[in-house]
Design a protein around this motif. Sequence first.
Motif, PDB file in Angstrom:
ATOM      1  N   ALA A   1       0.678  -1.152  -0.083  1.00 52.50           N
ATOM      2  CA  ALA A   1       0.213   0.251  -0.259  1.00 52.50           C
ATOM      3  C   ALA A   1       0.893   1.292   0.185  1.00 52.50           C
ATOM      4  CB  ALA A   1      -0.754  -0.060   1.286  1.00 52.50           C
ATOM      5  N   PHE A   2       0.919   2.534  -1.192  1.00 53.54           N
ATOM      6  CA  PHE A   2       1.283   3.129  -0.773  1.00 53.54           C
ATOM      7  C   PHE A   2       1.276   3.904   0.446  1.00 53.54           C
ATOM      8  CE2 PHE A   2      -0.570   3.884  -4.921  1.00 53.54           C
ATOM      9  CZ  PHE A   2       0.501   2.872  -6.008  1.00 53.54           C
ATOM     10  N   GLY A   3       2.225   4.823   0.927  1.00 55.00           N
ATOM     11  CA  GLY A   3       2.696   5.595   2.366  1.00 55.00           C
ATOM     12  C   GLY A   3       2.936   3.749   2.941  1.00 55.00           C
ATOM     13  N   THR A   4       3.161   2.678   3.176  1.00 57.40           N
ATOM     14  CA  THR A   4       3.945   2.451   3.882  1.00 57.40           C
ATOM     15  C   THR A   4       5.132   2.555   4.006  1.00 57.40           C
ATOM     16  OG1 THR A   4       1.901   0.291   3.213  1.00 57.40           O
ATOM     17  CG2 THR A   4       4.053  -0.276   4.366  1.00 57.40           C
ATOM     18  N   ALA A   5       5.466   2.363   5.210  1.00 61.16           N
ATOM     19  CA  ALA A   5       7.606   2.780   4.951  1.00 61.16           C
ATOM     20  C   ALA A   5       8.258   1.278   4.752  1.00 61.16           C
ATOM     21  CB  ALA A   5       7.544   2.710   7.087  1.00 61.16           C
ATOM     22  N   ILE A   6       9.122   2.047   4.396  1.00 58.99           N
ATOM     23  CA  ILE A   6      10.296   1.684   3.333  1.00 58.99           C
ATOM     24  C   ILE A   6      10.319  -0.061   4.463  1.00 58.99           C
ATOM     25  CG2 ILE A   6      11.707   0.716   2.412  1.00 58.99           C
ATOM     26  CD1 ILE A   6      11.425   2.855   0.897  1.00 58.99           C
ATOM     27  N   GLU A   7      10.803   0.277   5.841  1.00 59.95           N
ATOM     28  CA  GLU A   7      11.195  -0.305   6.961  1.00 59.95           C
ATOM     29  C   GLU A   7      10.341  -1.455   6.885  1.00 59.95           C
ATOM     30  OE1 GLU A   7      11.708   2.009  10.643  1.00 59.95           O
ATOM     31  OE2 GLU A   7      13.024   1.362  11.832  1.00 59.95           O
ATOM     32  N   THR A   8       9.247  -1.355   7.261  1.00 55.40           N
ATOM     33  CA  THR A   8       8.102  -2.076   7.316  1.00 55.40           C
ATOM     34  C   THR A   8       7.981  -3.313   6.565  1.00 55.40           C
ATOM     35  OG1 THR A   8       6.441   0.158   8.899  1.00 55.40           O
ATOM     36  CG2 THR A   8       5.540  -2.578   8.530  1.00 55.40           C
TER      37      THR A   8
ATOM     38  N   ASP B   1       8.668  -7.500   7.124  1.00 56.98           N
ATOM     39  CA  ASP B   1       7.262  -7.867   6.672  1.00 56.98           C
ATOM     40  C   ASP B   1       7.883  -9.018   5.672  1.00 56.98           C
ATOM     41  OD1 ASP B   1       6.322  -6.681   9.056  1.00 56.98           O
ATOM     42  OD2 ASP B   1       4.637  -5.449   7.534  1.00 56.98           O
ATOM     43  N   THR B   2       8.773  -8.951   5.025  1.00 57.72           N
ATOM     44  CA  THR B   2       8.676  -9.350   3.645  1.00 57.72           C
ATOM     45  C   THR B   2      10.400 -10.496   4.535  1.00 57.72           C
ATOM     46  OG1 THR B   2       9.986  -7.824   2.390  1.00 57.72           O
ATOM     47  CG2 THR B   2       8.004  -8.057   1.745  1.00 57.72           C
ATOM     48  N   GLY B   3      10.870 -10.374   5.421  1.00 60.05           N
ATOM     49  CA  GLY B   3      12.058 -11.187   6.198  1.00 60.05           C
ATOM     50  C   GLY B   3      13.246 -10.290   5.686  1.00 60.05           C
ATOM     51  N   ASN B   4      13.180  -9.220   4.789  1.00 59.99           N
ATOM     52  CA  ASN B   4      14.300  -8.809   4.396  1.00 59.99           C
ATOM     53  C   ASN B   4      15.112  -7.270   4.931  1.00 59.99           C
ATOM     54  OD1 ASN B   4      14.606 -10.278   1.316  1.00 59.99           O
ATOM     55  ND2 ASN B   4      12.770  -9.145   1.349  1.00 59.99           N
ATOM     56  N   SER B   5      15.161  -7.213   6.652  1.00 59.48           N
ATOM     57  CA  SER B   5      15.319  -6.301   7.180  1.00 59.48           C
ATOM     58  C   SER B   5      16.949  -5.902   7.164  1.00 59.48           C
ATOM     59  CB  SER B   5      15.126  -6.803   8.446  1.00 59.48           C
ATOM     60  OG  SER B   5      13.475  -6.337   9.062  1.00 59.48           O
ATOM     61  N   PRO B   6      17.568  -4.663   6.693  1.00 60.43           N
ATOM     62  CA  PRO B   6      19.015  -4.990   6.893  1.00 60.43           C
ATOM     63  C   PRO B   6      19.092  -5.362   8.344  1.00 60.43           C
ATOM     64  CG  PRO B   6      17.898  -2.335   6.710  1.00 60.43           C
ATOM     65  CD  PRO B   6      16.235  -3.320   6.853  1.00 60.43           C
ATOM     66  N   ARG B   7      20.702  -5.525   8.042  1.00 61.45           N
ATOM     67  CA  ARG B   7      21.687  -5.622   9.395  1.00 61.45           C
ATOM     68  C   ARG B   7      22.513  -4.239   8.272  1.00 61.45           C
ATOM     69  NH1 ARG B   7      20.922 -11.216   7.476  1.00 61.45           N
ATOM     70  NH2 ARG B   7      22.285 -10.708   5.991  1.00 61.45           N
ATOM     71  N   ALA B   8      23.289  -4.170  10.666  1.00 63.03           N
ATOM     72  CA  ALA B   8      24.101  -2.911  10.206  1.00 63.03           C
ATOM     73  C   ALA B   8      24.629  -3.065   8.987  1.00 63.03           C
ATOM     74  CB  ALA B   8      24.319  -3.321  12.029  1.00 63.03           C
ATOM     75  N   GLY B   9      24.994  -1.934   8.645  1.00 58.21           N
ATOM     76  CA  GLY B   9      26.156  -1.675   7.605  1.00 58.21           C
ATOM     77  C   GLY B   9      25.389  -1.990   6.520  1.00 58.21           C
ATOM     78  N   ASP B  10      24.610  -2.701   6.553  1.00 53.00           N
ATOM     79  CA  ASP B  10      23.825  -2.900   5.151  1.00 53.00           C
ATOM     80  C   ASP B  10      23.448  -1.495   4.366  1.00 53.00           C
ATOM     81  OD1 ASP B  10      24.427  -5.140   5.237  1.00 53.00           O
ATOM     82  OD2 ASP B  10      22.215  -6.304   4.974  1.00 53.00           O
ATOM     83  N   ARG B  11      23.093  -1.820   2.793  1.00 54.71           N
ATOM     84  CA  ARG B  11      21.732   0.276   2.096  1.00 54.71           C
ATOM     85  C   ARG B  11      21.021  -0.432   1.469  1.00 54.71           C
ATOM     86  NH1 ARG B  11      26.448   3.110  -1.570  1.00 54.71           N
ATOM     87  NH2 ARG B  11      26.733   0.749  -1.585  1.00 54.71           N
ATOM     88  N   VAL B  12      19.827   0.203   1.680  1.00 55.58           N
ATOM     89  CA  VAL B  12      18.884  -0.205   1.057  1.00 55.58           C
ATOM     90  C   VAL B  12      18.756   0.477  -0.136  1.00 55.58           C
ATOM     91  CG1 VAL B  12      16.172   0.265   1.302  1.00 55.58           C
ATOM     92  CG2 VAL B  12      18.065  -0.320   3.870  1.00 55.58           C
ATOM     93  N   ARG B  13      18.535   0.935  -1.200  1.00 56.89           N
ATOM     94  CA  ARG B  13      18.795   1.443  -2.355  1.00 56.89           C
ATOM     95  C   ARG B  13      16.951   1.392  -3.114  1.00 56.89           C
ATOM     96  NH1 ARG B  13      23.042   3.211  -5.382  1.00 56.89           N
ATOM     97  NH2 ARG B  13      22.710   3.265  -7.610  1.00 56.89           N
ATOM     98  N   VAL B  14      17.108   2.064  -3.414  1.00 59.07           N
ATOM     99  CA  VAL B  14      15.386   2.121  -3.941  1.00 59.07           C
ATOM    100  C   VAL B  14      15.996   2.466  -5.479  1.00 59.07           C
ATOM    101  CG1 VAL B  14      13.690   3.598  -4.502  1.00 59.07           C
ATOM    102  CG2 VAL B  14      14.393   3.638  -2.327  1.00 59.07           C
ATOM    103  N   GLY B  15      15.059   1.534  -6.344  1.00 53.71           N
ATOM    104  CA  GLY B  15      15.246   1.287  -7.588  1.00 53.71           C
ATOM    105  C   GLY B  15      16.503   0.682  -7.982  1.00 53.71           C
ATOM    106  N   GLY B  16      16.962   0.381  -9.084  1.00 58.38           N
ATOM    107  CA  GLY B  16      18.005  -0.758  -9.569  1.00 58.38           C
ATOM    108  C   GLY B  16      19.693   0.157  -9.432  1.00 58.38           C
TER     109      GLY B  16
END
Lengths: 345, 484
Positions: B295-302, B306-321
């Motif tokens: 749903a639009f408006g959901t926090a990327i963190e959530t 929820d999909t089991g892909n939480s970043p660990r310390a030092g990981d980067r999260v990227r939007v897009g490719g």
Amino acid sequence: MPASDSDRSPTARRGVDLALLRQDTGVQLRTTPATMRYVLYALVPGTLAYALLIEARILFTVVIAAIAAMAFEALALTLRKRDVIRTVSDGSAALTGVLIALSVTPLLPVWQLIVGAGIAILLAKHAYGGLGYNPFNPAMVAFAVLLVSFPADMSHWPGKADPANETVWDTVTAQTPRDRWRELLREQRHQHMDEKSLSSASAKTDDTVQLVAVGWRWSSVALAWLLGGLFLLWSRVISWQAPTAFIVTLALCHSAASVFGTTAFDPSMTLLSGAALFGAFFIITDPVSGAATARGRLLFGCGVGLISFLIRQFGSWPEGLAFAVLIMNSAVPLIDRLDTPRHPR
Amino acid sequence: MNTLPRIQGGLALKRHKPGLNTPVVNLSRPRTLVFPLIGYGGTALQPRVRVGQTLNCGELLADGIAASASGRVSAVEARPYAHPSGTWMPSVVLECQPCVTANTCESSSKPSALNLDLLRDAGLTGHGGAGFSTAAKLARHAAPSQCQGLIINAAECEPGIACDEALLMHFADEVIAGIDALIDWLQPQQTLIAIEADKHEAIKCLHDAIANKQYIRLQRLQPIYPSGAERPLVDLLLRLEGQPRLRRDETPLDRNRICLNLATAHAAGRIARGHAITHRLITIYGDRPCHARVAFGTAIETVLADTGNSPRAGDRVRVGGALSGYDLADISAPVTAQTNALSVHTAPSVQPSRPCIRCGDCISVCPVGLQPQQLYAYARSADDKGLDRQGLDHCLACGCCDIVCPSEIALTASFRHARSRRHADRLSDRDAQLANTLHDRHQARLEREQTRPTRQTRPTTPSEPIAADGIAAALERARARRKS
């Protein structure tokens, strides 16, 4: 807010993430140091052939020139307060040194060779801003300066390449093999024209035999350069445009000249002797001082071919490549300007 | 059909489409949804709602932003949003009833034929990435009845993004229904779906879906990045028809071609069926690659948690490719219509670049025939004439030149920078010109007033001292005038 926000890399940035792309797709393209390494590898067969067939001292001069060039590069980088290790290790200075040593006579005094390396690195390269900014081919600048400064030593070529001969260091002629050819064939032509005595003609025959032998040896070296050049083409370090345009132009010019009877050379000899193939694959393909676009490279190769033909044919130097390259280098900004992308506006 | 049309420049990158083998995850909708008030090109939007107002699902919060759930506006305040800078932006915060799925919208109106107002009221923006308002795009189209070609862009060339492909694999019928709704409205002479030939699974699903629809044609493309970029794609299709390419000032609409992203067409179909734009499909790449309806408006963190892909310390999260995306500074930023992929990866070391050796590799890969290395030289010296001559405005910022550059120069970033600098220069030029004009007018007015003295200035001349009875007489006259 993420718990690890403080230790997250602050370089959150927009744009291409090469490291991630490599991780995802395994795309790995050649870096600049690798490019330089490839060119050095491609020079190996020609250098070995040179050492075996012409003059073993070339191995010594190549190493000396490479070390000298790297030392000058380190000096310049220190003075310019740049990262010395990273830049010297990219191999561009070593390559310049090797190219100088292979362009000049292997019998050149070592101190002159070092002077040449200094000119190439300090004057032709770092005075303009270092790698990527030099408008002229550093090796050819060094060659031209040495040729003008030490004409006698620079034309001191190994004449007898016979290993059995003890006087390898003693050169018979004070000219390059190409120069010797020209002189000889000119004389022969005069004899034909004058229908002079048979005795003088036969006196020249020994010389011809020897020169043919030298020609054979030089031709082998030239073919070894060709081998290296084909490797560079195959590995896509160089593009085909400039070498092809150069060779074709040179061959056409010499063919035309021989048809009109004003030249002493036949085209195949032209291509297999002197610096033609070496220059075609290792000198005029220098990306920094050459044209950048495909069409520009065709033009650049044609220009170098034409000018070096004119210098060989009508000029006073036996070998015109260095000056031709320098003249065309100075035309590169213009060539680049001519071939700007055309978009419907 | 057998031979694929040749693509100019570009790179054949190894296929990397994560999360296509798993079923689509339907994420639950959280209690709090956040909608940044950002429009196309980063413009700030005016909110249409007040704090405390209750909203129905699908109502507009601002132009181009619809509420993805019914709820109450709890705040309009600065919140982090998906941007590399990590700055905060005014956002509408919506409190709603949590829901087990992302797409359950309580209110859905009757199906109706598509039109501009419907799209505008639904707040549909392009799902491709730029986020241009679809209604505004189509409003530019002079005559909808003269549409020569409807191009549905299903070419998704960037590694790491597969949401359109997943959409075709799982919801091909819905997509085709959306395309049908668009066809009914726009009446194009021909409709084609452009897709890369290496998406075998998606093409199979598409084939099944359009089996009895002869009016939709499939145009296969070489899988060469960036085959999905709009302008080169339209240029290519125009070339196949024997037409000249787009001029710099032309958009596809000027040639009566309408090019829409596949997910946008899908969303348009939902609007036609009376649904609100509430969610989209997102590629998620991390420990458990998958595709999720979010749903639009959901926090990327959530989403990641929820999909089991939480970043660990030092990981980067990227939007897009890896090519056109950006790293997030703050992962509490919400998902918007333009969020097509999220990836969690470890921070690799970034090597400093080396000088350009003019090798020309970038020239041979540029999909729009530019000379990146020349552009780079002009961008560094801020030579605007040179940049114009080299065609900076044509640059797609696809990043092909960055990939092949042996010196690892950030070419695209420098072009982006040059562009924004020029844009800022143009704006300040315009302001300066305006100030100049105003100043000139002011000066002209002052001069006019000096040469032609007005009535008020005459009595103040010292030669005619004002008499007290003169004032009284004037007051008398004024009173008399008011009475009459």
